[in-house]
Scaffold this motif. Structure first.
Motif, PDB file in Angstrom:
ATOM      1  N   PHE A  33       2.227 -20.664  44.896  1.00  0.00           N
ATOM      2  CA  PHE A  33       1.980 -19.354  45.493  1.00  0.00           C
ATOM      3  C   PHE A  33       3.043 -19.066  46.545  1.00  0.00           C
ATOM      4  O   PHE A  33       3.785 -19.956  46.954  1.00  0.00           O
ATOM      5  CB  PHE A  33       0.562 -19.246  46.084  1.00  0.00           C
ATOM      6  CG  PHE A  33       0.203 -20.309  47.081  1.00  0.00           C
ATOM      7  CD1 PHE A  33       0.557 -20.196  48.419  1.00  0.00           C
ATOM      8  CD2 PHE A  33      -0.525 -21.421  46.689  1.00  0.00           C
ATOM      9  CE1 PHE A  33       0.213 -21.178  49.339  1.00  0.00           C
ATOM     10  CE2 PHE A  33      -0.884 -22.405  47.597  1.00  0.00           C
ATOM     11  CZ  PHE A  33      -0.514 -22.279  48.932  1.00  0.00           C
ATOM     12  N   ASP A  34       3.108 -17.812  46.983  1.00  0.00           N
ATOM     13  CA  ASP A  34       4.064 -17.388  48.010  1.00  0.00           C
ATOM     14  C   ASP A  34       3.400 -17.404  49.379  1.00  0.00           C
ATOM     15  O   ASP A  34       2.228 -17.021  49.520  1.00  0.00           O
ATOM     16  CB  ASP A  34       4.562 -15.970  47.732  1.00  0.00           C
ATOM     17  CG  ASP A  34       5.382 -15.851  46.458  1.00  0.00           C
ATOM     18  OD1 ASP A  34       5.662 -16.885  45.822  1.00  0.00           O
ATOM     19  OD2 ASP A  34       5.735 -14.711  46.095  1.00  0.00           O
ATOM     20  N   VAL A  35       4.177 -17.823  50.393  1.00  0.00           N
ATOM     21  CA  VAL A  35       3.719 -17.834  51.781  1.00  0.00           C
ATOM     22  C   VAL A  35       4.791 -17.169  52.652  1.00  0.00           C
ATOM     23  O   VAL A  35       5.949 -17.104  52.241  1.00  0.00           O
ATOM     24  CB  VAL A  35       3.451 -19.274  52.295  1.00  0.00           C
ATOM     25  CG1 VAL A  35       2.281 -19.903  51.578  1.00  0.00           C
ATOM     26  CG2 VAL A  35       4.680 -20.144  52.189  1.00  0.00           C
ATOM     27  N   PRO A  36       4.409 -16.700  53.849  1.00  0.00           N
ATOM     28  CA  PRO A  36       5.425 -16.105  54.722  1.00  0.00           C
ATOM     29  C   PRO A  36       6.566 -17.097  54.981  1.00  0.00           C
ATOM     30  O   PRO A  36       6.346 -18.277  55.215  1.00  0.00           O
ATOM     31  CB  PRO A  36       4.649 -15.786  56.004  1.00  0.00           C
ATOM     32  CG  PRO A  36       3.248 -15.552  55.519  1.00  0.00           C
ATOM     33  CD  PRO A  36       3.066 -16.561  54.415  1.00  0.00           C
ATOM     34  N   GLN A  37       7.758 -16.580  54.928  1.00  0.00           N
ATOM     35  CA  GLN A  37       8.968 -17.390  55.021  1.00  0.00           C
ATOM     36  C   GLN A  37       9.062 -18.190  56.315  1.00  0.00           C
ATOM     37  O   GLN A  37       9.558 -19.312  56.317  1.00  0.00           O
ATOM     38  CB  GLN A  37      10.163 -16.446  54.901  1.00  0.00           C
ATOM     39  CG  GLN A  37      11.490 -17.104  54.788  1.00  0.00           C
ATOM     40  CD  GLN A  37      12.554 -16.086  54.450  1.00  0.00           C
ATOM     41  OE1 GLN A  37      12.304 -15.138  53.724  1.00  0.00           O
ATOM     42  NE2 GLN A  37      13.735 -16.274  54.987  1.00  0.00           N
ATOM     43  N   ASP A  38       8.580 -17.644  57.423  1.00  0.00           N
ATOM     44  CA  ASP A  38       8.776 -18.297  58.714  1.00  0.00           C
ATOM     45  C   ASP A  38       7.573 -19.117  59.176  1.00  0.00           C
ATOM     46  O   ASP A  38       7.536 -19.568  60.312  1.00  0.00           O
ATOM     47  CB  ASP A  38       9.135 -17.254  59.773  1.00  0.00           C
ATOM     48  CG  ASP A  38       8.096 -16.151  59.894  1.00  0.00           C
ATOM     49  OD1 ASP A  38       7.184 -16.075  59.041  1.00  0.00           O
ATOM     50  OD2 ASP A  38       8.207 -15.355  60.846  1.00  0.00           O
ATOM     51  N   TRP A  39       6.591 -19.346  58.313  1.00  0.00           N
ATOM     52  CA  TRP A  39       5.420 -20.107  58.728  1.00  0.00           C
ATOM     53  C   TRP A  39       5.705 -21.600  58.769  1.00  0.00           C
ATOM     54  O   TRP A  39       6.531 -22.115  58.015  1.00  0.00           O
ATOM     55  CB  TRP A  39       4.236 -19.812  57.808  1.00  0.00           C
ATOM     56  CG  TRP A  39       3.533 -18.540  58.185  1.00  0.00           C
ATOM     57  CD1 TRP A  39       4.065 -17.455  58.828  1.00  0.00           C
ATOM     58  CD2 TRP A  39       2.173 -18.222  57.941  1.00  0.00           C
ATOM     59  NE1 TRP A  39       3.122 -16.485  58.995  1.00  0.00           N
ATOM     60  CE2 TRP A  39       1.943 -16.935  58.450  1.00  0.00           C
ATOM     61  CE3 TRP A  39       1.126 -18.893  57.331  1.00  0.00           C
ATOM     62  CZ2 TRP A  39       0.713 -16.307  58.387  1.00  0.00           C
ATOM     63  CZ3 TRP A  39      -0.103 -18.268  57.250  1.00  0.00           C
ATOM     64  CH2 TRP A  39      -0.304 -16.992  57.780  1.00  0.00           C
ATOM     65  N   HIS A  40       4.978 -22.273  59.642  1.00  0.00           N
ATOM     66  CA  HIS A  40       5.102 -23.718  59.841  1.00  0.00           C
ATOM     67  C   HIS A  40       4.316 -24.450  58.750  1.00  0.00           C
ATOM     68  O   HIS A  40       3.178 -24.090  58.449  1.00  0.00           O
ATOM     69  CB  HIS A  40       4.558 -24.065  61.237  1.00  0.00           C
ATOM     70  CG  HIS A  40       4.549 -25.513  61.545  1.00  0.00           C
ATOM     71  ND1 HIS A  40       5.695 -26.216  61.812  1.00  0.00           N
ATOM     72  CD2 HIS A  40       3.530 -26.400  61.613  1.00  0.00           C
ATOM     73  CE1 HIS A  40       5.379 -27.484  62.041  1.00  0.00           C
ATOM     74  NE2 HIS A  40       4.082 -27.620  61.927  1.00  0.00           N
ATOM     75  N   PHE A  41       4.912 -25.485  58.171  1.00  0.00           N
ATOM     76  CA  PHE A  41       4.297 -26.253  57.087  1.00  0.00           C
ATOM     77  C   PHE A  41       3.918 -27.633  57.586  1.00  0.00           C
ATOM     78  O   PHE A  41       4.702 -28.300  58.256  1.00  0.00           O
ATOM     79  CB  PHE A  41       5.288 -26.369  55.923  1.00  0.00           C
ATOM     80  CG  PHE A  41       4.822 -27.275  54.809  1.00  0.00           C
ATOM     81  CD1 PHE A  41       3.743 -26.922  54.017  1.00  0.00           C
ATOM     82  CD2 PHE A  41       5.464 -28.478  54.567  1.00  0.00           C
ATOM     83  CE1 PHE A  41       3.314 -27.752  52.986  1.00  0.00           C
ATOM     84  CE2 PHE A  41       5.051 -29.308  53.536  1.00  0.00           C
ATOM     85  CZ  PHE A  41       3.974 -28.943  52.750  1.00  0.00           C
ATOM     86  N   GLU A  42       2.679 -28.071  57.260  1.00  0.00           N
ATOM     87  CA  GLU A  42       2.203 -29.408  57.601  1.00  0.00           C
ATOM     88  C   GLU A  42       1.530 -30.031  56.386  1.00  0.00           C
ATOM     89  O   GLU A  42       0.466 -29.589  55.978  1.00  0.00           O
ATOM     90  CB  GLU A  42       1.151 -29.348  58.724  1.00  0.00           C
ATOM     91  CG  GLU A  42       1.671 -29.008  60.072  1.00  0.00           C
ATOM     92  CD  GLU A  42       0.588 -29.107  61.144  1.00  0.00           C
ATOM     93  OE1 GLU A  42      -0.614 -29.177  60.805  1.00  0.00           O
ATOM     94  OE2 GLU A  42       0.949 -29.100  62.317  1.00  0.00           O
TER      95      GLU A  42
END
Length: 191
Positions: free
Chosen positions: A42-51
């Protein structure tokens, strides 16, 4: 709003150069998240933090502790069998009923059909006990192509106008069981 656990995870991150004629496509301002070679996408906002976590993947609008929302996803590969009649709506209702945050308002159940996948989701409102603030939780269960996914999205009611489009993008771009043989090209072939 964010739940954090300390884990001693050993992840290997590999960066690959995409070929010029690659087939990866996402909406403007987003990036594509792919897990399990294409089991979940799926697509997520480009600038979000990933954990990454041991059994799930989290995306936060800002790096903790300054985050205001949490999008979390997990998936399971299903054993061979007939899953077309699996009662997704009943399961989703049970998940909401069993939620320990004591929902104070519940939305309708939305059903989506996508190629071979069936997707159901709903929203409920609850009072966050630590902040004493109203929050929404959205819960999605998807089933198709031998994959079952669970996606949740928790955010403050005050942020609904800003964050509802994020959920809409995730739901519109959600694909299950479309495996990618070569991530540099993005070409998907059934295995």
């Amino acid at each position: 709003m964010s739940k954090r656990k300390k884990h001693n995870l050993q992840w290997i991150k590999e960066t690959l150069e995409l070929k010029e004629d690659h087939n990866w496509k996402s909406q403007p301002g987003t990036r594509i998240f792919v897990a399990g070679r294409g089991a979940l996408r799926f697509d997520v906002p480009q600038d979000w933090h990933f954990e990454p976590d041991t059994k799930s993947f989290r995306f936060l609008d800002k790096k903790p502790p300054n985050d205001d929302c949490r999008l979390e996803a997990s998936f399971n590969l299903l054993p061979p069998g007939e899953w077309a009649d699996f009662p997704l709506v009943h399961l989703l209702k049970q998940v909401v009923r069993d939620d320990e945050r004591n929902p104070i308002e519940q939305g309708e159940i939305i059903r989506l059909k996508r190629q071979t996948a069936r997707i159901v989701w709903t929203q409920f409102k609850f009072i966050d006990p630590q902040e004493n603030r109203e929050a929404y939780s959205r819960i999605c269960i998807g089933l198709g192509s031998g994959v079952q996914c669970l996606i949740t999205f928790d955010y403050w009611v005050d942020d609904a106008e800003r964050l509802t489009p994020v959920w809409d993008t995730v739901m519109e771009s959600l694909v299950l069981g479309l495996y990618i043989r070569d991530p540099r090209t993005g070409l998907a072939f059934p295995d």
